[in-house]
Write a protein that holds these residues in place. Structure first.
Motif, PDB file in Angstrom:
ATOM      1  N   ASP A  44       0.419  -1.234  -0.372  1.00  0.00           N
ATOM      2  CA  ASP A  44       0.131   0.170   0.109  1.00  0.00           C
ATOM      3  C   ASP A  44       0.982   1.354  -0.114  1.00  0.00           C
ATOM      4  OD1 ASP A  44      -2.377  -1.251   0.098  1.00  0.00           O
ATOM      5  OD2 ASP A  44      -2.526  -1.193   2.079  1.00  0.00           O
ATOM      6  N   ILE A  45       1.614   1.586   0.972  1.00  0.00           N
ATOM      7  CA  ILE A  45       3.022   2.442   0.797  1.00  0.00           C
ATOM      8  C   ILE A  45       3.486   2.149  -0.512  1.00  0.00           C
ATOM      9  CG2 ILE A  45       4.670   2.918   1.888  1.00  0.00           C
ATOM     10  CD1 ILE A  45       4.104   1.829   4.086  1.00  0.00           C
ATOM     11  N   ASP A  46       4.194   1.619  -1.318  1.00  0.00           N
ATOM     12  CA  ASP A  46       4.929   1.757  -2.412  1.00  0.00           C
ATOM     13  C   ASP A  46       4.413   2.349  -3.205  1.00  0.00           C
ATOM     14  OD1 ASP A  46       6.990   0.317  -1.464  1.00  0.00           O
ATOM     15  OD2 ASP A  46       6.407  -1.221  -2.422  1.00  0.00           O
ATOM     16  N   ILE A  47       2.467   1.597  -3.522  1.00  0.00           N
ATOM     17  CA  ILE A  47       0.973   2.166  -4.252  1.00  0.00           C
ATOM     18  C   ILE A  47       1.262   3.438  -4.000  1.00  0.00           C
ATOM     19  CG2 ILE A  47      -1.032   2.070  -4.602  1.00  0.00           C
ATOM     20  CD1 ILE A  47      -1.116  -0.940  -4.629  1.00  0.00           C
ATOM     21  N   TYR A  48       1.373   3.906  -3.179  1.00  0.00           N
ATOM     22  CA  TYR A  48       0.540   5.207  -2.519  1.00  0.00           C
ATOM     23  C   TYR A  48       1.840   6.135  -2.890  1.00  0.00           C
ATOM     24  CZ  TYR A  48       0.873   9.579   0.200  1.00  0.00           C
ATOM     25  OH  TYR A  48       0.744  10.597   0.775  1.00  0.00           O
ATOM     26  N   LYS A  49       2.902   5.860  -2.939  1.00  0.00           N
ATOM     27  CA  LYS A  49       4.328   6.557  -3.228  1.00  0.00           C
ATOM     28  C   LYS A  49       4.224   6.551  -4.706  1.00  0.00           C
ATOM     29  CE  LYS A  49       7.511   5.675   0.572  1.00  0.00           C
ATOM     30  NZ  LYS A  49       8.780   5.009   1.045  1.00  0.00           N
ATOM     31  N   LYS A  50       3.887   6.426  -5.360  1.00  0.00           N
ATOM     32  CA  LYS A  50       3.875   6.114  -7.429  1.00  0.00           C
ATOM     33  C   LYS A  50       3.245   6.806  -7.098  1.00  0.00           C
ATOM     34  CE  LYS A  50       4.061   3.575 -10.591  1.00  0.00           C
ATOM     35  NZ  LYS A  50       2.944   2.515 -12.379  1.00  0.00           N
ATOM     36  N   ALA A  51       1.836   6.867  -6.733  1.00  0.00           N
ATOM     37  CA  ALA A  51       0.873   7.613  -7.129  1.00  0.00           C
ATOM     38  C   ALA A  51       0.905   9.424  -7.201  1.00  0.00           C
ATOM     39  CB  ALA A  51      -0.784   7.530  -6.594  1.00  0.00           C
ATOM     40  N   MET A  52       1.427   9.643  -5.894  1.00  0.00           N
ATOM     41  CA  MET A  52       1.822  10.236  -5.106  1.00  0.00           C
ATOM     42  C   MET A  52       2.980  11.560  -5.978  1.00  0.00           C
ATOM     43  SD  MET A  52      -0.344  12.001  -3.478  1.00  0.00           S
ATOM     44  CE  MET A  52       1.159  13.898  -2.887  1.00  0.00           C
ATOM     45  N   GLU A  53       4.203  10.673  -6.836  1.00  0.00           N
ATOM     46  CA  GLU A  53       5.168  11.130  -7.155  1.00  0.00           C
ATOM     47  C   GLU A  53       4.184  11.504  -9.022  1.00  0.00           C
ATOM     48  OE1 GLU A  53       8.264   8.031  -7.918  1.00  0.00           O
ATOM     49  OE2 GLU A  53       8.471   8.143  -5.713  1.00  0.00           O
ATOM     50  N   GLU A  54       3.224  10.958  -9.544  1.00  0.00           N
ATOM     51  CA  GLU A  54       2.472  10.585 -10.771  1.00  0.00           C
ATOM     52  C   GLU A  54       1.459  11.959 -11.104  1.00  0.00           C
ATOM     53  OE1 GLU A  54       0.954   7.055 -11.632  1.00  0.00           O
ATOM     54  OE2 GLU A  54       2.427   5.989 -12.020  1.00  0.00           O
ATOM     55  N   GLN A  56       2.137  14.853  -8.916  1.00  0.00           N
ATOM     56  CA  GLN A  56       3.471  15.901  -8.258  1.00  0.00           C
ATOM     57  C   GLN A  56       3.861  15.759 -10.071  1.00  0.00           C
ATOM     58  OE1 GLN A  56       5.660  14.859  -5.815  1.00  0.00           O
ATOM     59  NE2 GLN A  56       4.000  15.721  -3.867  1.00  0.00           N
ATOM     60  N   ALA A  57       3.916  15.085 -10.612  1.00  0.00           N
ATOM     61  CA  ALA A  57       4.067  15.346 -11.949  1.00  0.00           C
ATOM     62  C   ALA A  57       3.570  16.207 -12.990  1.00  0.00           C
ATOM     63  CB  ALA A  57       4.929  13.876 -12.814  1.00  0.00           C
ATOM     64  N   LEU A  58       2.074  15.816 -12.624  1.00  0.00           N
ATOM     65  CA  LEU A  58       1.377  16.144 -13.280  1.00  0.00           C
ATOM     66  C   LEU A  58      -0.075  16.792 -13.085  1.00  0.00           C
ATOM     67  CD1 LEU A  58       0.275  13.313 -15.005  1.00  0.00           C
ATOM     68  CD2 LEU A  58       1.925  15.015 -15.854  1.00  0.00           C
ATOM     69  N   ASP A  59       0.760  17.934 -12.098  1.00  0.00           N
ATOM     70  CA  ASP A  59      -0.651  18.496 -11.209  1.00  0.00           C
ATOM     71  C   ASP A  59      -1.060  19.457 -11.356  1.00  0.00           C
ATOM     72  OD1 ASP A  59      -1.561  19.511  -8.376  1.00  0.00           O
ATOM     73  OD2 ASP A  59       0.320  20.216  -7.637  1.00  0.00           O
ATOM     74  N   GLU A  60      -2.298  19.419 -11.778  1.00  0.00           N
ATOM     75  CA  GLU A  60      -3.053  20.727 -11.852  1.00  0.00           C
ATOM     76  C   GLU A  60      -3.674  21.497 -10.805  1.00  0.00           C
ATOM     77  OE1 GLU A  60      -5.256  19.483 -16.081  1.00  0.00           O
ATOM     78  OE2 GLU A  60      -2.659  18.788 -16.799  1.00  0.00           O
TER      79      GLU A  60
END
Length: 73
Positions: A44-54, A56-60
């Motif tokens: 769950d933590i790994d999935i959360y970190k990946k989702a947050m990175e994505e 932040q990269a595409l934050d609109e």
């Protein structure tokens, strides 16, 4: 059903037995459920970190104040 064996100190064994007793389960059930919960939490933590990175990269996203201005409020 398979068997997995691991070594613990006498102190660790006593602690695990006490915690199993406190939870009303066998030491095997305690070890199995806590290990699986821990591994699932790691996923769950790994999935959360990946989702947050994505994200932040595409934050609109915009602020509440910006949204009010866009809506003329």
């Amino acid at each position: 059903m398979s068997t997995i064996t691991f070594r613990v100190t006498e102190e660790e064994k006593a602690f695990m037995l006490a915690m199993a007793d406190l939870n009303g389960v066998t030491i095997s059930e305690l070890a199995r459920t806590k290990l699986l919960e821990s591994l699932e939490d790691q996923i769950d933590i790994d999935i959360y970190k990946k989702a947050m990175e994505e994200h932040q990269a595409l934050d609109e996203s915009i602020s509440h104040e910006e949204m009010k201005r866009e809506l003329g409020l």
